[in-house]
Design an enzyme around this catalytic site. Structure first.
Site, PDB file in Angstrom:
ATOM      1  N   GLU A   1       1.091 -37.912 -12.368  1.00 12.44           N
ATOM      2  CA  GLU A   1       1.142 -36.501 -12.008  1.00 12.44           C
ATOM      3  C   GLU A   1       2.594 -36.166 -11.672  1.00 12.44           C
ATOM      4  O   GLU A   1       3.216 -36.872 -10.868  1.00 12.44           O
ATOM      5  CB  GLU A   1       0.253 -36.193 -10.810  1.00 12.44           C
ATOM      6  CG  GLU A   1       0.246 -34.710 -10.449  1.00 12.44           C
ATOM      7  CD  GLU A   1      -0.644 -34.368  -9.271  1.00 12.44           C
ATOM      8  OE1 GLU A   1      -0.709 -33.170  -8.925  1.00 12.44           O
ATOM      9  OE2 GLU A   1      -1.262 -35.286  -8.703  1.00 12.44           O
TER      10      GLU A   1
ATOM     11  N   ARG B   1      -3.466 -52.409  -7.028  1.00 10.49           N
ATOM     12  CA  ARG B   1      -2.215 -51.678  -6.894  1.00 10.49           C
ATOM     13  C   ARG B   1      -1.184 -52.553  -6.190  1.00 10.49           C
ATOM     14  O   ARG B   1      -1.531 -53.595  -5.623  1.00 10.49           O
ATOM     15  CB  ARG B   1      -2.435 -50.372  -6.121  1.00 10.49           C
ATOM     16  CG  ARG B   1      -2.872 -50.569  -4.690  1.00 10.49           C
ATOM     17  CD  ARG B   1      -3.221 -49.233  -4.028  1.00 10.49           C
ATOM     18  NE  ARG B   1      -2.065 -48.358  -4.007  1.00 10.49           N
ATOM     19  CZ  ARG B   1      -2.129 -47.075  -3.686  1.00 10.49           C
ATOM     20  NH1 ARG B   1      -3.291 -46.511  -3.405  1.00 10.49           N
ATOM     21  NH2 ARG B   1      -1.029 -46.337  -3.662  1.00 10.49           N
TER      22      ARG B   1
ATOM     23  N   LYS C   1       3.142 -40.850  -1.903  1.00  6.01           N
ATOM     24  CA  LYS C   1       4.038 -39.791  -2.382  1.00  6.01           C
ATOM     25  C   LYS C   1       4.210 -38.707  -1.327  1.00  6.01           C
ATOM     26  O   LYS C   1       5.296 -38.145  -1.163  1.00  6.01           O
ATOM     27  CB  LYS C   1       3.477 -39.171  -3.662  1.00  6.01           C
ATOM     28  CG  LYS C   1       3.908 -39.847  -4.948  1.00  6.01           C
ATOM     29  CD  LYS C   1       3.454 -38.990  -6.113  1.00  6.01           C
ATOM     30  CE  LYS C   1       3.783 -39.656  -7.433  1.00  6.01           C
ATOM     31  NZ  LYS C   1       3.311 -38.839  -8.568  1.00  6.01           N
TER      32      LYS C   1
END
Length: 600
Positions: free
Chosen positions: A61, A303, A313
């Protein structure tokens, strides 16, 4: 080119049974080296799934800069495609215009290419807005979606709990034509944000909370960075993601573990999409994107979590906006551009990712492993140079005034083919202040009155004393050299217990040195939920030294050039350097010193 496998095969070609055993051993070793996702890919290829096609995608994104966690996904997505002769697309998940910017789109492309990968094509979720909207209309028509007028809070309460079923929305059974009309008006801008949503009608009693009539469209009136004001409704990630995979022809949709519970919903929408595609192939769907014997498959992997690092983020954006760091590319940030500016190399990051591998279990990796990877890379490639970052002047009192000698300095002892360069030697030198002590303890082997050391590449000198200022600080150190101990001469083999580095005062270039360390003082900053972010920051994460000197070999050094400052650490040239005013960032020290500090 020499191949151990070919050599072994030739050696055993006269003994068929041994040759077969050797080939089988090689195959088994290759299988062991595959991660679990590569094993899945190989099984799919063996079955002939997707007509033997391999297609992946990296779908960020564009709402921030990529961090080191994204590097793990990039290496997997592009790496699988490379290994199996497939393709990997870059697809921007641009479904929320309130958070997305062109700046982030550009930075993501730059980071991927810097890591050494190239996409087959660039796509955007917004490329499929019309197809997704048409699909949503079909879901309404088939009774699989409805417009809900409840608030987000009301919807959340009605979803129940993992042990209690949800409650149907009062709008769940509204007439199809009414939902169709409202959905079209939502997109025309007739309603305000948060007044209506489009929900998929699935199962409010499902044990999987994601199946309890998830929201698939919401109203957003912020102009989109690509489509402007064309749309007033935007799809949710769970709705857009799988369909975009299908439209593009993605065969292996690789996601991190938090999306594992979303996979049944991913498959559910794909089922509905393929059913609708079969029924309506001539109405809005791109036949060229529909493949025989094809279905995208989602697989999850762990992850990347690093100690003393934050991968959120939202929190990283807060650090930038609050001025707690100097932008997204601050060398203390875990962003890819931050690591690049600090002096990490693409190879070191790829090697680190390969070292830690891919599993189905989340964990936290010690950041020392990443530092090990960059030390290994730079040890093999970085040019060795002399730099003094905390200088004191050393005067060799018996060395002829005005005389200058040039000594050969090896560029890289790990790679002798890198050659040598000249370093100037003169009567006055700069040395590190830590390399002199007037009243030294017994096991101090550097410069102290009456003690000898070797000056790297040149002579053995004996300290004779020092000069202090009014504050009692040492400003000059004095020594005498032995001309018979020049490097390479017979007497040069005389043993002394220490060698120190130096730069000639006459030839030294002034420089600024920025010493970076870990940004946080706690191993897992995200777990410290009760503390303000500022309390977690390491006050010593950046020290700026302005009175430094480097040898003149570096006068033409370019931004991002890497060097080893002998006895100090690995450094690179910061892009702030201009007009030969050099600024160096410490990439990493020569050894892991944090562990010692932490355990004191």
């Amino acid at each position: 080119m020499y191949s151990p496998r070919r050599a072994l095969s030739l050696l055993l070609k006269n003994n068929l049974s041994l040759w077969i055993m050797a080939e089988n051993t090689i195959r088994e070793e290759n299988k062991k080296s595959l991660n679990f996702i590569e094993q899945i890919v190989e099984k799919d290829l063996a079955k002939g799934l997707n007509n033997g096609r391999i297609q992946t995608r990296f779908p960020p994104e564009p709402n921030g800069y990529l961090h080191i966690g994204h590097a793990k996904a990039i290496c997997l997505d592009f790496g699988v495609a490379q290994r199996y002769g497939g393709t990997c697309n870059l697809r921007f998940d641009d479904t929320n215009p309130t958070k997305e910017e062109v700046e982030y789109v550009d930075s993501i492309q730059e980071d991927i290419q810097w890591l050494g990968f190239q996409w087959t094509g660039i796509y955007y979720a917004s490329d499929y807005f019309q197809q997704l909207f048409d699909f949503a209309v079909r879901l309404i028509k088939s009774g699989n979606a409805y417009v809900d007028e409840q608030t987000a809070e009301q919807i959340s309460k009605q979803k129940g709990t993992p042990t209690q079923p949800g409650v149907d929305s009062p709008f769940r059974n509204r007439p199809v034509e009414e939902s169709l009309d409202l959905f079209k008006k939502m997109n025309e801008g007739a309603f305000e944000e948060e007044t209506m949503t489009l929900r998929a009608k699935i199962d409010m009693a499902s044990p999987n909370m994601h199946f309890r009539d998830p929201i698939i469209y919401r109203i957003i009136k912020t102009p989109h960075h690509r489509t402007g004001t064309t749309w007033n409704v935007y799809p949710m990630y769970d709705f857009a993601h799988g369909q975009s995979d299908y439209f593009e022809g993605v065969t292996h949709s690789l996601c991190t573990l938090e999306f594992e519970v979303h996979r049944p919903l991913y498959d559910h929408f794909i089922d509905l999409l393929t059913e609708e595609t079969d029924k309506n192939c001539d109405d809005g769907f791109d036949k060229n994107k529909v493949y025989d014997n094809y279905r995208p498959r989602q697989t999850e992997f762990n992850r990347l979590n690093l100690t003393y690092t934050m991968m959120s983020k939202r929190k990283l954006l807060l650090l930038v906006k609050e001025g707690l760091v100097n932008g997204w590319d601050d060398p203390r940030m875990p962003t890819i551009c931050g690591f690049r500016r600090r002096g990490f190399t693409p190879a070191s990051i790829r090697n680190f990712i390969n070292m830690i591998g891919y599993t189905k279990y989340d964990g936290t990796i010690d950041i020392a492993q990443l530092e090990y990877a960059i030390r290994e890379d730079l040890n093999a490639t970085a040019k060795r140079v002399a730099a003094v970052i905390n200088p004191v002047k050393l005067v060799i009192t018996n060395y002829p005034e005005g005389q200058v000698e040039l000594f050969d300095s090896v560029n890289n002892p790990e790679d002798l083919s890198a050659g040598t360069h000249k370093i100037a030697f003169s009567r006055e030198l700069y040395i590190e202040a830590d390399d002199f002590m007037e009243n030294a303890p017994k096991k101090y082997f550097r410069l102290t009155p009456g003690q000898e050391v070797r000056l790297r590449c040149s002579y053995i000198v004996k300290c004779t004393g020092c000069k202090k200022n009014d504050a009692g600080e040492v400003i000059e150190v004095y020594a005498e050299y032995d001309p018979e101990t020049k490097s390479g001469m017979p007497e040069s083999s005389r043993k002394v217990k220490s060698t120190i580095h130096w730069v000639s005062v006459q030839h030294a270039i002034p420089a600024e040195v920025r010493l970076y360390d870990r940004l946080f003082i706690v191993e897992n900053p995200l777990e410290e939920k009760d503390k303000d972010l500022r309390e977690l920051l390491n006050p010593d994460s950046l020290k700026i030294l302005t009175n430094c000197y480097v040898e003149e070999e570096l006068i033409d050094a370019k931004p991002y050039d890497h060097f080893q400052f002998q006895r100090i650490g690995y450094f690179n040239v910061d892009p702030d350097s201009k007009n030969r005013k050099l600024i160096f960032n410490r990439t990493v020290s020569l050894k892991d010193t944090w562990g010692k500090i932490k355990n004191k």
